[in-house]
Design a protein around this motif. Sequence first.
Motif, short mmCIF file in Angstrom:
data_model
loop_
_atom_site.label_atom_id
_atom_site.label_comp_id
_atom_site.label_asym_id
_atom_site.label_seq_id
_atom_site.Cartn_x
_atom_site.Cartn_y
_atom_site.Cartn_z
N TYR A 46 -18.85 -11.43 22.78
CA TYR A 46 -18.38 -12.81 22.56
C TYR A 46 -17.47 -12.87 21.34
CZ TYR A 46 -18.37 -17.69 21.19
OH TYR A 46 -17.96 -18.94 20.81
N LEU A 47 -17.88 -12.25 20.25
CA LEU A 47 -17.07 -12.28 19.03
C LEU A 47 -15.78 -11.48 19.20
CD1 LEU A 47 -19.89 -12.00 16.35
CD2 LEU A 47 -18.49 -14.02 16.89
N GLU A 74 -14.16 -11.32 22.01
CA GLU A 74 -13.33 -12.22 22.82
C GLU A 74 -12.69 -13.31 21.96
OE1 GLU A 74 -11.38 -13.66 26.00
OE2 GLU A 74 -12.58 -11.84 26.01
N GLN A 75 -13.41 -13.79 20.95
CA GLN A 75 -12.89 -14.84 20.07
C GLN A 75 -11.75 -14.34 19.18
OE1 GLN A 75 -13.96 -18.08 20.48
NE2 GLN A 75 -14.96 -17.01 22.18
N GLN A 106 -11.53 -13.47 16.12
CA GLN A 106 -11.42 -14.06 14.78
C GLN A 106 -11.72 -13.04 13.69
OE1 GLN A 106 -14.14 -17.35 14.92
NE2 GLN A 106 -12.63 -18.70 15.85
#
Length: 141
Positions: free
Chosen positions: A31-32, A34-35, A37
């Motif tokens: 998930y991170l 994919e983000q 950031q």
Amino acid sequence: MMDWLPLWGLFSSGFIASTLLPGGSEILLLYLLEQAQYPVWLLVLTAGAGNSLGGLVTWGMGYWLGRRFPSRPLKPRQQQALSWLQRHGAPVLLLSWLPLIGDPLCLISGWLRQSLWLCALMIVTGKLGRYLLLSWAYLGL
């Protein structure tokens, strides 16, 4: 300014997943990623550090149990881990990231009082390698 809360969550998730409790650090890592950031290296190191620390805590629990209850009967997975560790030694801990068998490997390794430094090297290498490979496969690097 960087938000540290997701990184602490990733670290904690990795730690919990490696201390005989189920966890979803891989899902959070993906998930991170994919983000986008945070740099990939930071996510891999954060997840790997938490997971490795959890493995070392499990090793420490095994060390303590071995001193406190030296003749304690082993569960089937622990018996399998014992066989692997007796046959191949600490390098088997490169597989400490595996579901179901990884935690017993760390626990039995401590119970056998194998070298902390060698075990730490194998645990960290295996767990970091898993997160690195997962990130590489997900991002197609």
